[in-house]
Structure formats: C-alpha cells, structure tokens
Design a protein around this motif. Structure first.
Motif, mmCIF file in Angstrom:
data_model
loop_
_atom_site.group_PDB
_atom_site.id
_atom_site.type_symbol
_atom_site.label_atom_id
_atom_site.label_comp_id
_atom_site.label_asym_id
_atom_site.label_seq_id
_atom_site.Cartn_x
_atom_site.Cartn_y
_atom_site.Cartn_z
ATOM 1 N N GLU A 51 -48.031 0.304 -32.923
ATOM 2 C CA GLU A 51 -47.283 1.024 -33.967
ATOM 3 C C GLU A 51 -46.221 1.927 -33.346
ATOM 4 O O GLU A 51 -45.086 1.989 -33.830
ATOM 5 N N ARG A 52 -46.558 2.628 -32.272
ATOM 6 C CA ARG A 52 -45.565 3.476 -31.596
ATOM 7 C C ARG A 52 -44.420 2.627 -31.048
ATOM 8 O O ARG A 52 -43.250 3.008 -31.129
ATOM 9 N N HIS A 53 -44.753 1.462 -30.516
ATOM 10 C CA HIS A 53 -43.723 0.567 -29.987
ATOM 11 C C HIS A 53 -42.828 0.056 -31.118
ATOM 12 O O HIS A 53 -41.598 -0.014 -30.971
ATOM 13 N N ALA A 54 -43.432 -0.310 -32.234
ATOM 14 C CA ALA A 54 -42.648 -0.777 -33.394
ATOM 15 C C ALA A 54 -41.691 0.316 -33.864
ATOM 16 O O ALA A 54 -40.533 0.033 -34.196
ATOM 17 N N GLN A 55 -42.159 1.561 -33.878
ATOM 18 C CA GLN A 55 -41.298 2.672 -34.286
ATOM 19 C C GLN A 55 -40.152 2.858 -33.292
ATOM 20 O O GLN A 55 -39.015 3.129 -33.687
ATOM 21 N N TYR A 56 -40.428 2.698 -32.030
ATOM 22 C CA TYR A 56 -39.396 2.785 -30.988
ATOM 23 C C TYR A 56 -38.292 1.766 -31.269
ATOM 24 O O TYR A 56 -37.101 2.084 -31.204
ATOM 25 N N LYS A 57 -38.694 0.545 -31.595
ATOM 26 C CA LYS A 57 -37.707 -0.506 -31.869
ATOM 27 C C LYS A 57 -36.908 -0.202 -33.144
ATOM 28 O O LYS A 57 -35.708 -0.460 -33.204
ATOM 29 N N GLU A 58 -37.561 0.353 -34.143
ATOM 30 C CA GLU A 58 -36.846 0.760 -35.366
ATOM 31 C C GLU A 58 -35.826 1.847 -35.048
ATOM 32 O O GLU A 58 -34.718 1.837 -35.578
ATOM 33 N N ASP A 59 -36.207 2.776 -34.175
ATOM 34 C CA ASP A 59 -35.291 3.845 -33.782
ATOM 35 C C ASP A 59 -34.065 3.282 -33.060
ATOM 36 O O ASP A 59 -32.965 3.816 -33.197
ATOM 37 N N LEU A 60 -34.245 2.203 -32.309
ATOM 38 C CA LEU A 60 -33.102 1.558 -31.657
ATOM 39 C C LEU A 60 -32.122 1.025 -32.700
ATOM 40 O O LEU A 60 -30.902 1.152 -32.546
ATOM 41 N N LYS A 61 -32.656 0.432 -33.761
ATOM 42 C CA LYS A 61 -31.795 -0.084 -34.841
ATOM 43 C C LYS A 61 -31.009 1.052 -35.481
ATOM 44 O O LYS A 61 -29.816 0.928 -35.754
ATOM 45 N N THR A 62 -31.691 2.161 -35.723
ATOM 46 C CA THR A 62 -31.051 3.317 -36.343
ATOM 47 C C THR A 62 -29.919 3.841 -35.463
ATOM 48 O O THR A 62 -28.857 4.209 -35.970
ATOM 49 N N LYS A 63 -30.131 3.860 -34.168
ATOM 50 C CA LYS A 63 -29.100 4.312 -33.229
ATOM 51 C C LYS A 63 -27.835 3.474 -33.358
ATOM 52 O O LYS A 63 -26.721 4.002 -33.372
ATOM 53 N N ILE A 64 -27.996 2.166 -33.449
ATOM 54 C CA ILE A 64 -26.839 1.274 -33.546
ATOM 55 C C ILE A 64 -26.127 1.451 -34.886
ATOM 56 O O ILE A 64 -24.901 1.458 -34.957
ATOM 57 N N LYS A 65 -26.900 1.623 -35.951
ATOM 58 C CA LYS A 65 -26.283 1.850 -37.268
ATOM 59 C C LYS A 65 -25.450 3.127 -37.245
ATOM 60 O O LYS A 65 -24.333 3.167 -37.770
ATOM 61 N N LYS A 66 -25.979 4.177 -36.629
ATOM 62 C CA LYS A 66 -25.238 5.445 -36.534
ATOM 63 C C LYS A 66 -23.988 5.271 -35.680
ATOM 64 O O LYS A 66 -22.933 5.824 -35.996
ATOM 65 N N ALA A 67 -24.100 4.505 -34.603
ATOM 66 C CA ALA A 67 -22.938 4.264 -33.738
ATOM 67 C C ALA A 67 -21.832 3.556 -34.512
ATOM 68 O O ALA A 67 -20.652 3.901 -34.389
ATOM 69 N N ASN A 68 -22.207 2.573 -35.331
ATOM 70 C CA ASN A 68 -21.205 1.862 -36.123
ATOM 71 C C ASN A 68 -20.574 2.766 -37.179
ATOM 72 O O ASN A 68 -19.382 2.654 -37.461
ATOM 73 N N GLU A 69 -21.353 3.670 -37.746
ATOM 74 C CA GLU A 69 -20.785 4.637 -38.696
ATOM 75 C C GLU A 69 -19.736 5.511 -38.005
ATOM 76 O O GLU A 69 -18.667 5.769 -38.553
ATOM 77 N N GLU A 70 -20.059 5.965 -36.790
ATOM 78 C CA GLU A 70 -19.117 6.789 -36.039
ATOM 79 C C GLU A 70 -17.865 5.998 -35.681
ATOM 80 O O GLU A 70 -16.744 6.518 -35.776
ATOM 81 N N LEU A 71 -18.044 4.739 -35.279
ATOM 82 C CA LEU A 71 -16.891 3.915 -34.925
ATOM 83 C C LEU A 71 -16.005 3.641 -36.142
ATOM 84 O O LEU A 71 -14.780 3.530 -36.013
ATOM 85 N N SER A 72 -16.597 3.542 -37.309
ATOM 86 C CA SER A 72 -15.807 3.279 -38.514
ATOM 87 C C SER A 72 -14.895 4.456 -38.864
ATOM 88 O O SER A 72 -13.907 4.294 -39.569
ATOM 89 N N LYS A 73 -15.201 5.640 -38.372
ATOM 90 C CA LYS A 73 -14.416 6.842 -38.662
ATOM 91 C C LYS A 73 -13.214 7.010 -37.739
ATOM 92 O O LYS A 73 -12.379 7.868 -37.967
#
Length: 170
Positions: free
Chosen positions: A139-161
């Motif tokens: 479960e901790r590992h699965a959460q780690y992988k979800e956090d990686l996805k969130t990081k990329i989504k945030k990066a794309n939001e920043e790049l869109s600006k």
C-alpha cells in the motif's frame, strides 16, 4: 529495534553519496535495512561470511553497489540464494565497465541490475519484492507511485502557464 530486511552493501564509503537515495527510499517506505562497506577484492573473507549468513539473519533482499570491475554483486550472488540487486557506480568509463560487469553474470548466478547510479530504482525493486508478502508495504508503494503521477500533473500545469513564447501552442 527492527530486524533488517534489506542489506545495502557498497564497495567503499565513497559510494555513499549515490546510495543515499536508496537509503532514503527504504526509510520512507519503513523498510528496516542495514548498511555495510565490503570489498570483494580487499575483504573477501568478510564478503563470504556476510553473504553466507545474510539469510539466517533475516535479510530478504541485498542491494550491492560497486564501481569499476564491480565484482562485489556477483560474488555475493554466488554465495547466497537471496535476490541481489546490483547498482553500477559511475567511477570510470562513465560507469559502463561496472554496468557490464554486473549485468553479464554467468548462468545460474543472476544479479538484477539497475541503471548506472540508480540506487533509488534498486530500493524500489527491493520494495516491490518485499511487497509480495507485505500488504502494508504494498500500500505504501502504491501511494508512492500515485504521488509520482501527481508530480507530473503539477509539472504540466506549471508548464501550461509559460506564456513568454510566441509559438508555444499549449
């Protein structure tokens, strides 16, 4: 005090700056670990003692880092039935010598090998192996992988600006 499940071995303390990412990830995932410096060439007796006794001490996965000739990983793998994950260290030849020495093991002596200086991936691979029999770690590992996805989504939001380019279309 916890019994270590993962043993992180390096050829010398000069490898520690690279291996810190593995140690940090194991700590984050709450995986008990130990750290040793051993040399296949300078301390072969200690390596043999370590490798033959690791499973009996409760170790489940070994992460071994080595540069140049990088024999440490294969020597340990030859003396234990535990999975060994090799981390080639960039010391000479851009780390290609270590990578090839670790990955090109003879039949019957496998060493799972990650990229040059990729200790984080070695620790993640160890976590995946341990997760097979540890649902909480899984479960901790699965959460780690979800956090990686969130990081990329945030990066794309920043790049869109970014708007200081005339021909940028997104």
């Amino acid at each position: 005090m916890h019994t270590p499940q993962v043993s992180v071995i390096m050829g010398s303390t000069s490898d520690l700056p690279v291996m810190t990412k593995a140690l940090d990830l194991l700590e984050e995932m709450q995986v008990p670990f130990e750290v040793h410096a051993l040399s296949a060439h300078r301390t072969p007796e200690e390596v043999a003692k370590y490798a033959t006794e690791a499973a009996g001490r409760g170790i489940k996965v070994i992460i071994a880092a080595a540069g140049m000739a990088a024999h440490l990983c294969g020597v340990i793998a030859s003396m234990t039935t535990l999975p060994v994950i090799g981390v080639p260290i960039k010391a000479t030849l851009d780390g290609m010598d270590a990578l090839l020495a670790i990955v090109q093991m003879p039949p019957g002596i496998p060493v799972a090998t990650v990229g040059i200086n990729a200790s984080l991936n070695a620790a993640l691979l160890a976590v995946q192996m341990l997760s097979i029999s540890d649902p909480q770690l899984a479960e901790r590992h699965a959460q780690y992988k979800e956090d990686l996805k969130t990081k990329i989504k945030k990066a794309n939001e920043e790049l869109s600006k970014i708007d200081n380019y005339k021909y940028k279309t997104n």
